[in-house]
Design a protein around this motif. Structure first.
Motif, mmCIF file in Angstrom:
data_model
loop_
_atom_site.group_PDB
_atom_site.id
_atom_site.type_symbol
_atom_site.label_atom_id
_atom_site.label_comp_id
_atom_site.label_asym_id
_atom_site.label_seq_id
_atom_site.Cartn_x
_atom_site.Cartn_y
_atom_site.Cartn_z
ATOM 1 N N GLY A 18 -3.787 1.179 5.097
ATOM 2 C CA GLY A 18 -2.771 0.457 4.056
ATOM 3 C C GLY A 18 -2.293 1.817 3.175
ATOM 4 O O GLY A 18 -2.934 2.878 3.225
ATOM 5 N N THR A 19 -1.340 1.422 2.117
ATOM 6 C CA THR A 19 -0.918 2.299 1.129
ATOM 7 C C THR A 19 -2.067 2.243 0.130
ATOM 8 O O THR A 19 -2.813 1.374 0.138
ATOM 9 C CB THR A 19 0.358 1.932 0.846
ATOM 10 N N SER A 20 -1.852 3.312 -0.775
ATOM 11 C CA SER A 20 -2.719 3.042 -2.059
ATOM 12 C C SER A 20 -2.339 1.917 -2.779
ATOM 13 O O SER A 20 -1.375 1.562 -2.981
ATOM 14 C CB SER A 20 -2.625 4.367 -2.656
ATOM 15 N N GLY A 21 -3.703 1.398 -3.402
ATOM 16 C CA GLY A 21 -3.368 0.065 -3.770
ATOM 17 C C GLY A 21 -3.282 -1.243 -3.324
ATOM 18 O O GLY A 21 -3.200 -2.375 -3.628
ATOM 19 N N THR A 69 -8.228 4.419 5.943
ATOM 20 C CA THR A 69 -7.395 5.701 5.825
ATOM 21 C C THR A 69 -5.936 5.098 5.288
ATOM 22 O O THR A 69 -5.655 4.069 5.476
ATOM 23 C CB THR A 69 -7.315 6.303 7.185
ATOM 24 N N HIS A 70 -5.278 5.925 5.099
ATOM 25 C CA HIS A 70 -3.688 5.810 4.681
ATOM 26 C C HIS A 70 -3.050 6.284 5.917
ATOM 27 O O HIS A 70 -1.832 6.113 5.873
ATOM 28 C CB HIS A 70 -3.164 6.364 3.201
ATOM 29 N N ASP A 71 -3.550 6.829 6.727
ATOM 30 C CA ASP A 71 -2.868 7.732 8.057
ATOM 31 C C ASP A 71 -2.939 7.008 9.125
ATOM 32 O O ASP A 71 -3.942 6.606 9.816
ATOM 33 C CB ASP A 71 -3.658 9.098 7.844
ATOM 34 N N MET A 72 -1.776 6.277 9.672
ATOM 35 C CA MET A 72 -1.567 5.540 10.789
ATOM 36 C C MET A 72 -1.799 6.418 12.004
ATOM 37 O O MET A 72 -2.554 5.843 12.984
ATOM 38 C CB MET A 72 -0.124 5.124 10.662
ATOM 39 N N GLU A 73 -1.537 7.677 11.859
ATOM 40 C CA GLU A 73 -1.915 8.532 13.098
ATOM 41 C C GLU A 73 -3.440 8.288 13.482
ATOM 42 O O GLU A 73 -3.781 8.301 14.527
ATOM 43 C CB GLU A 73 -1.490 9.845 12.827
ATOM 44 N N VAL A 87 -4.417 -3.936 9.315
ATOM 45 C CA VAL A 87 -3.503 -3.401 8.131
ATOM 46 C C VAL A 87 -3.423 -4.395 6.875
ATOM 47 O O VAL A 87 -3.337 -5.571 7.076
ATOM 48 C CB VAL A 87 -2.040 -3.480 8.904
ATOM 49 N N MET A 88 -3.629 -3.522 5.600
ATOM 50 C CA MET A 88 -3.753 -4.164 4.384
ATOM 51 C C MET A 88 -2.417 -4.088 3.604
ATOM 52 O O MET A 88 -1.953 -2.841 3.727
ATOM 53 C CB MET A 88 -4.940 -3.802 3.625
ATOM 54 N N ASP A 89 -1.980 -5.235 2.945
ATOM 55 C CA ASP A 89 -0.835 -4.848 2.232
ATOM 56 C C ASP A 89 -1.034 -5.772 0.804
ATOM 57 O O ASP A 89 -1.060 -6.946 1.180
ATOM 58 C CB ASP A 89 0.604 -5.189 2.962
ATOM 59 N N ALA A 90 -0.805 -5.268 -0.326
ATOM 60 C CA ALA A 90 -1.105 -5.947 -1.341
ATOM 61 C C ALA A 90 -2.198 -6.922 -1.457
ATOM 62 O O ALA A 90 -1.965 -8.096 -1.691
ATOM 63 C CB ALA A 90 0.008 -6.747 -1.802
ATOM 64 N N GLY A 91 -3.431 -6.619 -0.887
ATOM 65 C CA GLY A 91 -4.682 -7.197 -1.195
ATOM 66 C C GLY A 91 -4.867 -8.405 0.045
ATOM 67 O O GLY A 91 -5.879 -8.790 0.096
ATOM 68 N N ARG A 92 -3.881 -8.262 0.892
ATOM 69 C CA ARG A 92 -3.859 -9.252 2.293
ATOM 70 C C ARG A 92 -3.926 -8.494 3.461
ATOM 71 O O ARG A 92 -3.619 -7.285 3.476
ATOM 72 C CB ARG A 92 -2.600 -10.118 2.291
ATOM 73 N N LEU A 93 -4.923 -9.224 4.266
ATOM 74 C CA LEU A 93 -4.936 -8.555 5.732
ATOM 75 C C LEU A 93 -3.438 -9.107 6.433
ATOM 76 O O LEU A 93 -3.347 -10.323 6.764
ATOM 77 C CB LEU A 93 -6.161 -9.066 6.551
ATOM 78 N N VAL A 94 -2.727 -8.257 6.509
ATOM 79 C CA VAL A 94 -1.450 -8.623 7.391
ATOM 80 C C VAL A 94 -1.669 -8.606 8.999
ATOM 81 O O VAL A 94 -0.768 -9.273 9.363
ATOM 82 C CB VAL A 94 -0.067 -8.074 6.824
#
Lengths: 311, 388
Positions: free
Chosen positions: A34-37, A193-197, A208-215
């Protein structure tokens, strides 16, 4: 098996982790990306209770992590972090022995375990045992950090951006080492990690996490071919999508009878390697080798067809 | 072809110039008695030509040996030779000047001697800094220097000097003063450590406590020392008068107790401050790893934070020890004893040599304490400094 059950963390009314539920099978690597945060590190730190969940719980092999004191729980869970966190005043051997010492293992047992782990990480015990961390290269420090996290044969290994501080060449080697050692030991690993590779390369499953949720939580191939949201698709990257997919498939899947000119690929290489070889040398097929013997070829057309087929 | 300064030590050159200049200043003074101002005597008129020449040559050659840059050992040898020359000149000059000068006449080293002494000590320090001796070599060196000093004093070679005559008439008092001085300096350090270490550990864990404690201790540190010792007098006389049994154990407005407490108050900031700084000096990643692997806060403190912070904590102890050895002199003002007694008696009588009898041992004590603590700090470094 690790079961994460509707776990939530609230900071001042903001949900950093919002009701995440997922299951991690024993003996697999799950990469949280996921991205930071996005809450990925908070999620990881709630598993060994470096952060206390606001609600929900985690069960390891059926037992709730809330049933034991946090420091007792943490001794059963390996933890490796970015920048390794080695104790600068302890030798390599004492660093690796840290958790076994907390668990009161006998000195003989500890010594044997330290040597076993150093050997596993391709570091000659006689050479490295008595060195201090300052006398190691960045890659060696990182390996000692992971060896320390594995020392007491934990049920689970948590890794927070473990390769973040390494340069790209050393990072690739460290990732390969981790894969090899995980397969050898059958460890259960959760890695942030933040690295998809990195997620594609290491993960049996990717979350994959986005804004606190598991998407989305699935295999790398599922993440690439059927992204659940636009965010997941953008994390994968539209341009890199076919290449990422090909890198997940071994050459052995498409090998066919016949011959081809030029340098051969090993049977364990990925279709991405085969595509690269075709493009770079202008060939329409590359020979495939197993144990030094040519076993067939992979054609450019077959690769192209495989990239079209989204499972 | 050769760079200037490659073979010549710049400090060595400066020391040589200063030293030669100081040779022209009065080397000793002679006075009719211990109070009146003395008359300066140049180095070449101290005693017979033969005796003084030996000393002057030793000092000059010693200074010259300090000039070449390449061999620090040679410069160290030069410093030692020069100091031996100074000692020789004092030994020859004192009896010669006193001869026929009267029963109450006193001789003392003068400005020329003190300048040369300082210059040669600086030369020695500079050469030693180039040699970078390890902790054990420094301990050996310190022992050798102190042994030499003890031997010179014990042999009576300098017994004619005024400061040693002051000593001779106060032999018993001197020992008492020395013990009292050490008791004040080390006792207050021990008390400050017993209070300060736990307080520092508590402050490390709790930001609110740290925010309250450190400013208060800093404020104590800013009170001028004379005022602090003075402030203790009314407080302690009140305690002595109102608390039953306090006077029986010697608590009164003046004396040992108020001086001791003033020193403890001065010691708290370096002890607490350096304990907090030392414990906080562990790398954050190492602390995070220690938490993550299941160390309790107590185990983190003992296994990670304390060993990594020990050099800084001991540096705090060093500051306190050197500071208290110096400050304990002021205890003499409020009847606390110690070398300060001589200093304040000397000031009252305008007897400079009596002041020196209090000041010189204080300086030597402080220097020795500083060197010993530096050696200890080196020995507790948690990791070897060199990397293979």
């Amino acid at each position: 098996m690790i079961e994460i059950d509707r776990i939530t963390k609230t900071y001042n009314g903001v949900r950093a982790v919002d009701s995440v539920t997922m299951t991690v099978e024993t003996g697999t690597i799950t990469v949280i990306v996921g991205t930071s945060g996005s809450g990925k590190t908070t999620l990881l730190r709630m598993i060994n209770r470096l952060e206390e969940p606001s609600s929900g719980e985690v069960r390891i092999n059926g037992e709730s992590t809330l049933a034991v004191k946090p420091h007792i729980l943490r001794r059963r869970i390996g933890y490796a972090i970015q920048g390794h966190g080695l104790f600068p005043h302890h030798t390599v051997a004492r660093n690796i022995a840290a958790v076994p010492e907390l668990l009161n293992w006998s000195a003989d047992k500890i010594r044997a375990r330290v040597d076993e782990l150093l050997t596993l990480f391709s570091m000659e015990p006689a050479t490295f045992r008595d060195r201090y961390p300052a006398a190691l290269s960045g890659g060696q420090q990182q390996r000692v950090g992971v060896a320390r996290a594995l020392a007491s044969r934990p049920d689970l290994l948590l890794m927070d951006e473990p390769f973040g501080a390494l340069d790209p060449v050393i990072r690739t080697r460290a990732q390969e080492d981790l894969r090899r050692i995980q397969q050898q030991l059958g460890s259960t690993i959760m890695l942030v990690t933040h690295d998809m590779e990195e997620a594609m390369r290491l993960g049996d499953r990717v979350a994959v996490m986005d804004a606190g949720r598991l998407v989305q939580h699935g295999t790398p191939a599922e993440i690439i071919t059927r992204p659940a949201t636009d965010f997941v698709a953008s994390m994968v990257g539209e341009v890199e999508r076919p290449l990422r997919l090909l890198s997940l498939v071994p050459v052995s899947d498409l090998v066919e009878a016949g011959t081809a000119e030029g340098e051969a690929l090993q049977v364990g290489a990925s279709l991405r390697d085969a595509l690269s070889a075709c493009l770079w040398t202008g060939r329409s097929a590359v020979p495939v080798e197993q144990d030094g013997r040519r076993v067939g070829r992979v054609t450019f057309d077959a690769i192209r067809a495989r990239a079209r087929v989204h499972p | 072809m050769t760079q200037p300064g490659r073979f010549v030590s710049a400090p060595g050159l400066l020391f040589a110039a200063l030293g030669l200049g100081a040779l022209l200043a009065p080397f000793m003074t002679i006075s009719a008695n211990r109070i009146v101002e003395g008359q300066g005597v140049k180095v070449w008129s101290l005693a017979g030509a033969g005796e003084t020449l030996v000393g002057i040559v030793a000092v000059t050659v010693g200074l010259a040996l300090g000039v070449p840059r390449v061999w620090p050992r040679l410069r160290l040898g030069g410093a030692i030779l020069g100091l031996a020359g100074l000692l020789w000149l004092l030994m020859q000059g004192a009896p010669a000047l006193l001869d026929g000068a009267g029963e109450y006449a006193r001789v003392s080293p003068a400005i020329g001697f003190w300048c040369l002494f300082t210059v040669l000590m600086l030369l020695m320090a500079d050469a030693l800094a180039d040699l970078t001796p390890g902790p054990f070599a420094r301990a050996g060196l310190l022992t050798a220097v102190l042994s030499a000093l003890a031997l010179v004093l014990w042999s009576g070679a300098l017994a004619d000097l005024s400061v040693l005559q002051e000593f001779a008439s106060r032999k018993n008092g001197f020992l008492d003063a020395a013990l009292r001085h050490l008791g004040l300096a080390f006792g207050s350090l021990a008390a400050a450590a017993v209070i300060g270490f736990p307080l520092g550990v508590l402050c490390h864990g709790r930001a609110d406590l740290r925010g309250m404690t450190l400013p208060v201790l800093s404020f104590l540190q800013t009170i001028p020392s004379l005022a602090m010792f003075g402030l203790m007098i009314p407080i302690f006389s009140w305690v002595g008068e109102t608390v039953p049994g306090a006077q029986a154990i010697g608590i009164a407005g003046i004396g040992f107790a108020p001086a001791f407490v003033a020193l403890v108050l001065y010691s708290l900031l370096p002890v607490v401050g350096n304990t907090v700084a030392g414990l906080a000096s562990a790398p954050p990643a190492a602390i995070e790893a220690a938490r993550g692997m299941g160390m309790t806060p107590g185990q983190r403190l003992v296994r990670v934070e304390l060993p990594l912070g020990l050099p800084i904590i001991l540096t705090g102890v060093r500051i306190v020890l050197v500071q208290n050895i110096g400050l304990a002199v002021i205890a003499g003002l409020i009847g606390g004893g110690g070398f300060g007694t001589f200093v304040f008696q000397g000031l009252n009588q305008t007897a400079t040599d009596l002041i020196l009898l209090g000041a010189l041992p204080t300086v030597v004590l402080a220097l020795v304490a500083a060197i010993v603590m530096d050696i200890l700090v080196d020995l507790v470094r948690p990791t070897p400094e060199t990397t293979p």
